[in-house]
Enzyme design. Structure first.
Site, short mmCIF file in Angstrom:
data_model
loop_
_atom_site.label_atom_id
_atom_site.label_comp_id
_atom_site.label_asym_id
_atom_site.label_seq_id
_atom_site.Cartn_x
_atom_site.Cartn_y
_atom_site.Cartn_z
N SER A 202 38.08 39.50 42.75
CA SER A 202 39.46 40.37 42.75
C SER A 202 40.67 39.19 43.21
CB SER A 202 39.35 40.91 44.28
OG SER A 202 40.56 41.98 44.50
N ARG A 264 46.31 49.76 54.49
CA ARG A 264 44.74 49.52 54.15
C ARG A 264 44.21 50.82 53.70
NH1 ARG A 264 41.38 45.27 53.12
NH2 ARG A 264 39.57 45.75 53.95
N ASP A 356 34.91 50.13 38.30
CA ASP A 356 36.04 49.58 38.92
C ASP A 356 37.42 50.27 38.36
OD1 ASP A 356 38.31 48.12 40.17
OD2 ASP A 356 37.17 46.15 39.65
N HIS A 389 35.32 49.01 42.72
CA HIS A 389 35.78 47.60 42.69
C HIS A 389 34.90 46.74 43.72
CE1 HIS A 389 38.52 44.28 42.67
NE2 HIS A 389 38.93 44.15 43.79
N ASP A 390 34.72 47.45 44.87
CA ASP A 390 34.16 46.56 46.08
C ASP A 390 32.69 46.36 45.58
OD1 ASP A 390 36.20 45.94 47.70
OD2 ASP A 390 35.55 47.71 49.33
#
Length: 787
Positions: A202, A264, A356, A389-390
């Site tokens: 990232s 967040r 992602d 993505h994580d």
């Protein structure tokens, strides 16, 4: 194998790409490696106790100005063990430096027997610049503000009712280039010259790519994960909405707690994918109009967790850094040509994540294709995760295999071998310039003007990495912008004007491709600095005569060191400014000719004075005029004493192999020596008025004899064993048919009488003084290094 350790390390002030400057710069790092590596780390950094690390993790670190300044640079630093490879890990947006060990963000892949084994490699990770876990960032008192972004001028005042956000409370603009340069500073401080692998995902992947572009010779392998070459409109859009959530919080800028939580929550949705969220936080079997859905509870939990452990201003700074990521934009203006991915030399494993939704895997595919097209070893690999993505923080089995694959890549061919030796083509040359006066200032201007031509002709890229004078020291491995070098240099401060503090700068210079130390000073005591440069593999180009007139043994020792380390030492301008005097002499000697006599006017300054006096200008006025035009040394008495010409004569004599010293040169000064003891320049210039009448009478006598006053040097090697060489400099009335009589202005000439040029000496003649011509000679010597 030792336990992981966290450490702090003080770094030089860091100029940011947008124009602000981080002062009292500190990096907090994490290390895990072989037991024998620990003494090196202890000698270089301040190790934190395990209790303080656990107490602060993860917790915001806020330093006062005094706390930031109290860090002292280590002494007696040990070098790292070359046999231990270094693996550099870069964390993502809100991560910290603790990559492995309990609580580490990659804990499952770091440890004995795992992909990243601290028993066989030195593992390093730094808290990114702008974060809030120990490295310099907006949580610190004294961190620069957005209004200090000088590159783009001051912000426009906001009219009443304007809904744009006031810049005053915002942190200074950061970019991934800045974050990468901070890491390079930390590596320099630790003495790490080469990195076997640098990897991160990232935002960490952005910084990985910036490192590989900024310092291509230092990184053998890179493994960017789930990132991109430049931030897309998609990414910038998500960051904009997240930023607005913080800025529009009623408690901004003091404590925008809810705004940070909402930012967040929004980010979390981009980090995940539908399949993973559905599997973990899908619809409950029972429905209630008053109950939160599981995903809503999860998002609230993630928001509250970040709010408790992160600083809102740091979050804004890091979002901005993501937005500004672009590998093709050079961080320094004026060096755009050849910048970007084309500079990467490392082998690469580009990892995309199939699901992602923030950085689509096509970004990594295209990067691998681009690197292969440039002739690099580049592979593409894909990690699959329902979590999106994580996935690089969740899919440990796949990640372990990918990291092992990255470590097994062949090292980049140009990163794995030493820097180019003298004589090879030099695509990039990095300069550290000492002296910003007449010669140094002209040199910087000529470098700025010549850069486009060299680029068109596929010549070397000449990058000024540093500039120093007695009060300032500026170093930027990405290159100092030559359009505003004065402002950048004047923003710095140097406590010690000696050469000692420059040793650390030489250490940083040596890690850049084809480093060259350029001495445009007239300073004493530079010999030891040259020796340090040669030992570090740095070429030297000098316009400073004094190191060449050291005692014979010291001069020979310096020449021997340059040869032993295969470094160039060019000093053509020390005798004739831009005239090829030394090169001509060397060619005569190399081709077997025997030099019988060297005669010449070696000072364009004294030639100019002689012409002015001949035209009836008073001595005091002529010297002032020469100084105003930049022809004299900083103190004109150096010229009038004849010492400058005596040094040139000594240099010429030694080029003939004559073992002579300064005391062997017979010197008659241009004016009486008793007047030359005045230290203050202005009082010295006024004192010359007492000689105006004397010199007017002297010149009248010279003209009556049909002669011309000139300041001549004469060198005659001994013709027989036991004879002494003749070395003489002084004023002389020469006949009008003498070659020196025809000189005009600052012209200099040298006549070589040799066995082959016995009847008609070989003449070298032209302008012999002035900042521009001397700088041109220095530039020619720099270009000679690249050949």
């Amino acid at each position: 194998m030792s336990a992981p350790r966290v450490f702090d390390i003080p770094l030089p002030d860091l100029p940011l790409e947008a124009g602000a400057q981080v002062q009292s710069h500190v990096a907090r790092g994490w290390w895990w490696g072989p037991e024998g590596d620990l003494p090196w780390l202890q000698s270089r950094a301040l190790l934190l106790s395990e209790e303080s690390v656990h107490a602060q993790a993860p917790r915001v670190v806020r330093r006062t100005r005094d706390e930031s300044r109290e860090f002292a640079s280590p002494r007696d630093a040990l070098p790292p063990e070359d046999s231990v490879p270094t693996v550099l890990l870069i964390h993502a947006l809100t991560g910290d430096m603790r990559a492995g060990g309990p609580g580490g963000w990659w804990e499952p892949v770091i440890g004995p027997g795992r992909a990243l084994d601290p028993g066989s490699a030195r593992l390093l990770c730094f808290n990114n610049l702008g974060s809030c876990y120990g490295s310099s960032g907006p949580a610190d008192e004294g961190f620069p503000r957005r209004v200090e972004d000088r590159r783009f001028g001051p912000p426009a005042p906001l009219p009443k009712g304007d809904l744009r956000i006031d810049e005053a409370p915002l942190p200074a603009t950061l970019t991934p280039w800045d974050q990468a340069r901070a890491i390079l500073q930390a590596l320099d401080a630790l003495g790490i010259e080469r990195v076997s692998l640098v990897t991160g995902g990232s935002v960490g992947g952005m910084i990985v790519l910036c490192l590989a572009v900024l310092a291509p010779e230092r990184f053998e392998r890179i493994a960017p994960i789930a990132t991109t070459q430049a931030s897309s409109a998609w990414l910038i859009g998500w960051n904009h909405v997240a930023r607005q959530a913080v800025l529009l919080d009623p408690d901004y800028p003091e404590a925008p707690a809810r705004g940070l939580e909402l930012a967040r929550q929004l980010a979390t949705l981009t980090y995940r994918a539908e399949a993973g969220l559905e599997a973990r936080h899908g619809r409950p079997p029972d429905w209630s109009s008053r109950a939160l859905y599981p995903l809503q509870s999860y998002l609230e939990y993630q928001g509250a967790k970040l709010r408790a452990r992160f600083d809102a201003r740091a979050y804004l700074a890091l979002l901005g850094a993501m937005d500004h990521h672009d590998l093709e934009r050079a961080p320094t203006r004026g060096v755009q040509d050849g910048w970007g991915v084309a500079r990467i030399r490392a082998s690469a494993l580009c990892v995309g994540i199939a699901e992602d939704q923030l950085f689509y895997p096509e970004h990594m595919k295209r990067l691998a294709e681009r690197l292969r097209a440039d002739g690099r070893h580049a592979e593409y690999a894909e990690l699959s995760s329902p979590h999106g993505h994580d996935g690089f923080l969740i899919e440990w089995t796949q990640l372990d295999a990918l990291l092992r694959r990255a470590l097994a890549l062949p090292p980049g061919p140009e990163a794995a071998k030493p820097r180019l030796e003298t004589g090879e083509a030099a695509p990039e040359v990095n300069l550290l310039l000492l002296g910003r006066g007449t010669v140094g200032g002209h040199l910087l201007e000529q470098l700025r003007e010549q850069a486009p031509r060299l680029a068109r002709e596929r010549g070397p890229t000449l990058r000024v990495a540093g500039i120093a004078d007695t009060r300032h020291l500026l170093f930027d491995p990405a290159g100092v912008p030559l359009e505003r070098w004065r402002e950048r240099l004047d923003e710095t401060h140097r406590e010690d004007a000696g050469t000692g503090p420059l040793l650390g700068t030489l250490e940083r210079l040596r890690r850049l491709p084809n480093p060259v130390l350029v001495d445009c000073t007239a300073a004493d005591g530079m010999g030891p600095l040259y020796a340090e440069a040669f030992q570090r593999g740095i070429h030297v180009v000098t316009a400073n005569k004094k190191p060449l007139t050291l005692p014979w043994e010291e001069r020979q020792r310096l020449l021997g060191m340059a040869r032993a380390h295969r470094r160039a030492w060019h000093y053509e301008t020390t005798v004739g400014a831009s005239l090829p005097v030394l090169r001509t002499l060397a060619d005569l000697v190399r081709t077997g000719d025997r030099v019988r006599r060297i005669e010449g006017c070696l000072s364009g300054t004294l030639g100019f004075l002689c012409e002015q006096l001949t035209e009836g200008v008073p001595l005091s006025r002529a010297v002032r005029l020469a100084r105003e035009r930049g022809y004299t040394e900083p103190h004109p008495r150096e010229d009038l004493l004849g010492l400058d010409v005596a040094r040139k004569a000594l240099i010429l004599a030694r080029e003939l192999g004559l073992e002579v010293s300064q005391e062997d040169v017979e010197v008659e000064s241009f004016v009486p020596r008793e007047l030359l003891e005045e230290e203050d320049v202005e009082r010295f210039l006024r004192s010359l008025e007492s000689l105006d009448g004397t010199f007017a009478s002297r010149l009248a006598g010279v003209r009556a004899e049909h002669r011309v006053l000139r300041y001549l040097a004469r060198i005659e090697p001994p013709r027989e064993r036991g004879q002494r060489a003749v070395l003489r400099v002084g004023p002389l009335a020469v006949p009008r048919e003498h070659p020196a009589a025809r000189l005009r202005g600052t012209e200099a000439f040298v006549a070589f009488t040799t066995e082959r040029h016995a009847e008609w000496p070989l003449l070298v003649q032209g302008t012999g003084a002035g900042g521009a011509v001397t700088a041109a000679g220095v530039l020619a010597d720099i270009l000679e290094v690249t050949r």
